[in-house]
Design a protein around this motif. Structure first.
Motif, PDB file in Angstrom:
ATOM      1  N   VAL A  29     -21.043  -0.764  -7.090  1.00  0.00           N
ATOM      2  CA  VAL A  29     -20.618  -0.296  -5.775  1.00  0.00           C
ATOM      3  C   VAL A  29     -19.182   0.210  -5.853  1.00  0.00           C
ATOM      4  O   VAL A  29     -18.277  -0.518  -6.278  1.00  0.00           O
ATOM      5  N   ARG A  30     -18.995   1.455  -5.454  1.00  0.00           N
ATOM      6  CA  ARG A  30     -17.652   2.019  -5.305  1.00  0.00           C
ATOM      7  C   ARG A  30     -17.323   2.015  -3.811  1.00  0.00           C
ATOM      8  O   ARG A  30     -18.051   2.619  -3.006  1.00  0.00           O
ATOM      9  N   ALA A  31     -16.267   1.340  -3.450  1.00  0.00           N
ATOM     10  CA  ALA A  31     -15.882   1.187  -2.047  1.00  0.00           C
ATOM     11  C   ALA A  31     -14.687   2.077  -1.746  1.00  0.00           C
ATOM     12  O   ALA A  31     -13.588   1.851  -2.270  1.00  0.00           O
ATOM     13  N   LEU A  32     -14.904   3.093  -0.918  1.00  0.00           N
ATOM     14  CA  LEU A  32     -13.831   4.012  -0.539  1.00  0.00           C
ATOM     15  C   LEU A  32     -13.133   3.493   0.713  1.00  0.00           C
ATOM     16  O   LEU A  32     -13.769   3.280   1.748  1.00  0.00           O
ATOM     17  N   VAL A  33     -11.819   3.304   0.622  1.00  0.00           N
ATOM     18  CA  VAL A  33     -11.022   2.843   1.750  1.00  0.00           C
ATOM     19  C   VAL A  33      -9.855   3.804   1.959  1.00  0.00           C
ATOM     20  O   VAL A  33      -9.491   4.566   1.062  1.00  0.00           O
ATOM     21  N   ARG A  34      -9.283   3.746   3.139  1.00  0.00           N
ATOM     22  CA  ARG A  34      -8.149   4.626   3.443  1.00  0.00           C
ATOM     23  C   ARG A  34      -6.856   4.107   2.813  1.00  0.00           C
ATOM     24  O   ARG A  34      -6.002   4.884   2.412  1.00  0.00           O
ATOM     25  N   LYS A  35      -6.734   2.786   2.753  1.00  0.00           N
ATOM     26  CA  LYS A  35      -5.519   2.192   2.194  1.00  0.00           C
ATOM     27  C   LYS A  35      -5.839   0.819   1.626  1.00  0.00           C
ATOM     28  O   LYS A  35      -6.865   0.202   1.958  1.00  0.00           O
ATOM     29  N   THR A  36      -4.961   0.340   0.778  1.00  0.00           N
ATOM     30  CA  THR A  36      -5.112  -1.000   0.212  1.00  0.00           C
ATOM     31  C   THR A  36      -4.551  -2.030   1.183  1.00  0.00           C
ATOM     32  O   THR A  36      -3.412  -1.895   1.651  1.00  0.00           O
ATOM     33  N   ASP A  37      -5.356  -3.035   1.517  1.00  0.00           N
ATOM     34  CA  ASP A  37      -4.906  -4.108   2.397  1.00  0.00           C
ATOM     35  C   ASP A  37      -5.763  -5.338   2.132  1.00  0.00           C
ATOM     36  O   ASP A  37      -6.491  -5.387   1.130  1.00  0.00           O
ATOM     37  N   ASP A  38      -5.678  -6.332   3.003  1.00  0.00           N
ATOM     38  CA  ASP A  38      -6.442  -7.567   2.798  1.00  0.00           C
ATOM     39  C   ASP A  38      -7.939  -7.296   2.756  1.00  0.00           C
ATOM     40  O   ASP A  38      -8.683  -7.940   2.002  1.00  0.00           O
ATOM     41  N   ARG A  39      -8.405  -6.345   3.561  1.00  0.00           N
ATOM     42  CA  ARG A  39      -9.840  -6.052   3.601  1.00  0.00           C
ATOM     43  C   ARG A  39     -10.312  -5.433   2.289  1.00  0.00           C
ATOM     44  O   ARG A  39     -11.370  -5.787   1.760  1.00  0.00           O
ATOM     45  N   SER A  40      -9.529  -4.507   1.749  1.00  0.00           N
ATOM     46  CA  SER A  40      -9.919  -3.883   0.481  1.00  0.00           C
ATOM     47  C   SER A  40      -9.834  -4.889  -0.669  1.00  0.00           C
ATOM     48  O   SER A  40     -10.653  -4.844  -1.601  1.00  0.00           O
ATOM     49  N   GLN A  41      -8.873  -5.785  -0.599  1.00  0.00           N
ATOM     50  CA  GLN A  41      -8.762  -6.816  -1.634  1.00  0.00           C
ATOM     51  C   GLN A  41      -9.982  -7.741  -1.606  1.00  0.00           C
ATOM     52  O   GLN A  41     -10.458  -8.178  -2.662  1.00  0.00           O
ATOM     53  N   ARG A  42     -10.498  -8.000  -0.417  1.00  0.00           N
ATOM     54  CA  ARG A  42     -11.720  -8.810  -0.317  1.00  0.00           C
ATOM     55  C   ARG A  42     -12.888  -8.097  -0.982  1.00  0.00           C
ATOM     56  O   ARG A  42     -13.701  -8.726  -1.684  1.00  0.00           O
ATOM     57  N   LEU A  43     -12.987  -6.780  -0.784  1.00  0.00           N
ATOM     58  CA  LEU A  43     -14.074  -6.018  -1.403  1.00  0.00           C
ATOM     59  C   LEU A  43     -13.985  -6.077  -2.924  1.00  0.00           C
ATOM     60  O   LEU A  43     -15.003  -6.189  -3.616  1.00  0.00           O
ATOM     61  N   ALA A  44     -12.765  -5.993  -3.440  1.00  0.00           N
ATOM     62  CA  ALA A  44     -12.585  -6.080  -4.889  1.00  0.00           C
ATOM     63  C   ALA A  44     -13.007  -7.454  -5.403  1.00  0.00           C
ATOM     64  O   ALA A  44     -13.642  -7.562  -6.464  1.00  0.00           O
TER      65      ALA A  44
END
Length: 294
Positions: A29-44
């Motif tokens: 799964v490649r997760a495209l986000v607008r910016k790095t934040d707590d939510r994107s860190q959770r996805l990682a």
């Protein structure tokens, strides 16, 4: 060979649920986000490859779509949905992507009063006439709407203040939408070319919803049906983007006229598990509605 899926808007409610469900199924799964934040860190941490990009940039979207078999396309409610859809369709085509699960709206149609809903309908047609295989998801109002946009008046005023009259809808959770999207992406063949109106199981008016909150909170919560201008003033105080404010204003007409009123078992039919009951969703989030929680 491991299936590779791109999830756009991956930090959002439905898309993050899709990420989690597909990672659990063993997909790349490649997760495209607008910016790095707590939510994107959770996805990682879940195991997704997190990338940043602008969904209105053909360059960014072409890079994001590289080597991907399929995608969940989800763009925030905005008057730029058609532009974003055209950009994504071209990026997907360039990369030979085979399938898109497109997030739309139950009220997307050519004569909808909301300009954004009309653009969603055009975006559906754009995908339909492209060389891509596509499935459209068209959910009713989210149950999450009560946590995100109604909580402040329940907590502060013991009221649900909305211009929705006595019409009905069957609230669906973002997690259930995510489960449907993941199931469609996991085995798209049977879903290609279809549009799914997604709902919860409980058909409720706002008066009935207020009654459920009263019972579960142990205090009286009332539904106040207000003129659209009063609803607009609340959104202005909360600094809604102009196109989003206009969409909510116009879609309230659709609500009063019954365009959100649908109930079905598609969540269960597609995923093998029932949609979340509205009471269960509120019970799981009850602390958000307790006095002093804002």
């Amino acid at each position: 060979m491991q299936r590779r899926v791109l999830i756009t808007g991956a930090a959002g409610k439905t898309a993050s649920a899709v990420v989690e469900a597909l990672v659990q199924r063993g997909f790349f799964v490649r997760a495209l986000v607008r910016k790095t934040d707590d939510r994107s860190q959770r996805l990682a941490k879940l195991g997704a490859e997190v990338v940043t990009g602008d969904m209105l940039s053909l360059k960014d979207m072409t890079v994001a779509a590289q080597s991907m078999d399929s995608s969940y396309f989800c763009y925030p409610t905005s008057d730029r949905i058609l532009e974003a859809s055209a950009i994504f369709a071209e990026a997907a085509r360039k990369n030979g992507m085979g399938f898109i699960c497109n997030m739309s709206q139950i009220i997307a149609r050519p004569d909808a009063p909301s300009p954004t809903s009309r653009l969603h309908w055009l975006a559906e047609r754009l995908f339909d006439t492209s060389p891509l295989n596509v499935t459209h998801l068209k959910p009713t109002f989210f149950a999450d709407h009560f946590v995100l946009n109604v909580r402040h008046t329940i907590v502060n005023d013991n009221k649900i203040i909305r211009p929705y009259g006595s019409a009905y809808h069957s609230p669906i959770t973002s997690t259930d939408i995510g489960r449907v999207a993941a199931a469609v992406l996991a085995d798209p063949t049977a879903h290609i070319g279809k549009s799914y109106v997604l709902t919860g199981l409980d058909r409720l008016s706002f008066n009935e919803i207020a009654g459920i909150f009263s019972e579960m909170l142990g205090r009286s919560i009332t539904y106040v049906d207000v003129p659209a201008d009063e609803f607009k003033a609340d959104m202005e105080r909360r600094q809604f983007a102009p196109s989003l404010l206009e969409h909510h204003m116009q879609s309230s007409k659709d609500y009063r006229e019954g365009h959100f009123d649908a109930t079905n078992t598609l969540v269960s039919d597609i995923t093998g598990r029932d949609a979340t009951r509205f009471r269960d969703y509120i019970a799981a989030n009850i602390s958000a509605f307790q006095s002093g929680s804002t």
